[in-house]
Design an enzyme around this catalytic site. Structure first.
Site, PDB file in Angstrom:
ATOM      1  N   SER A   1      71.370  37.901   4.663  1.00  0.00           N
ATOM      2  CA  SER A   1      70.361  38.683   2.998  1.00  0.00           C
ATOM      3  C   SER A   1      69.229  37.858   2.702  1.00  0.00           C
ATOM      4  CB  SER A   1      71.236  39.442   2.276  1.00  0.00           C
ATOM      5  OG  SER A   1      69.929  40.267   1.245  1.00  0.00           O
TER       6      SER A   1
ATOM      7  N   TYR B   1      77.699  39.361  -3.561  1.00  0.00           N
ATOM      8  CA  TYR B   1      77.546  39.544  -2.813  1.00  0.00           C
ATOM      9  C   TYR B   1      76.441  38.134  -2.438  1.00  0.00           C
ATOM     10  CZ  TYR B   1      73.831  41.995  -0.156  1.00  0.00           C
ATOM     11  OH  TYR B   1      73.067  42.751   0.790  1.00  0.00           O
TER      12      TYR B   1
END
Length: 255
Positions: free
Chosen positions: A140, A153
């Site tokens: 990401s 995350y």
């Protein structure tokens, strides 16, 4: 550019929706055999009936070691060799270091990081007969720049960079390993996140504007990059993380 995966076998984790599903379709359209791993029973076999002779689905909770181990044993018994692994499965979680409880931290790491370690661990022995094996990890943009309240995350996604380098170094020159890092992408995961906001249009506009390209990506734009890096057209690329993020995080606001 002609990219083909004819006579190649590809595993895609989290391949029943979003980036994973579109990637699976692209591999199939390019002639490959595709094995999809997913947590829940899916209609993917029915939806992609056109490719039923080259598509397999295995139910697997990728947060659980024993399920991953059993699935790869089943794959080994059925398939002669694996050429590509796309570690796509992941979850988005929220919270800062104080309000993220240990269970949420552990689940985020299990799905976003540990599953990649385990799937890679079990696939590498199955790649020994592949001519040009490749492992693609889906990270990401938040492994580089982060919003507020994504502690677990963002940590899992940045740690993925180190894991990708390590795999590339240890298994070169036989196996190439790379990571791609998307920005915001229209997927069922994004749609689920939007349910938490009253003014969804405002959130979408805000998200569009933090990308230099002023829009959210479509899943096929990210999948295009996955299939390119997995192909022989990218044969001299390994060990790096590639941002496919519309320029998110590059611009400093203000005058």
């Amino acid at each position: 550019m002609n990219i083909t995966f004819k006579n190649k076998t590809i595993i895609v984790t989290g391949g029943t929706s979003g980036i994973g599903k579109v990637s699976a379709v692209q591999f199939l359209e390019s002639g490959g055999k595709v094995i999809v791993l997913g947590r829940v029973e899916s209609k993917i076999l029915e939806e992609l009936k056109l490719y039923e002779d080259r598509l397999s689905f295995y139910k697997c909770d990728l947060s659980k070691h024993e399920e991953i181990k059993e699935v790869f044993q089943s794959i080994k018994s059925k398939f002669n060799s694996i050429d590509v692994l796309v570690n796509n499965a992941g979850i988005q979680t929220y919270g800062n270091v104080v309000d993220t409880n240990e269970a949420l931290w552990d689940r985020t790491m299990d799905v976003n990081l540990k599953s990649i370690y385990l799937c890679t661990k079990y696939v590498i022995p199955l790649m020994k007969d592949s001519e040009h094996p490749v492992i693609i990890n889906v990270g990401s943009a938040q492994g580089f720049v982060s919003q507020k309240n994504v502690t677990a995350y963002a940590t899992s996604k940045e740690a993925l960079h180190g894991l990708t380098r390590s795999i590339a170094i240890n298994f070169a020159p036989k196996i190439r390993c790379l990571a791609i890092c998307p920005g915001a992408v229209y997927t069922p995961m994004l749609e689920e996140d939007l349910k938490g906001f009253e003014d969804k249009a405002a959130i979408i506009e805000e998200t569009n504007n933090i990308h230099l390209l002023e829009r959210i990506a479509n899943a096929d734009e990210v999948a295009n990059f996955i299939t390119f890096l997995a192909s022989d057209k990218a044969s001299f690329a390994t060990g790096h993380t590639y941002r496919v993020d519309g320029g998110i995080g590059l611009k400093i606001e203000g005058t």
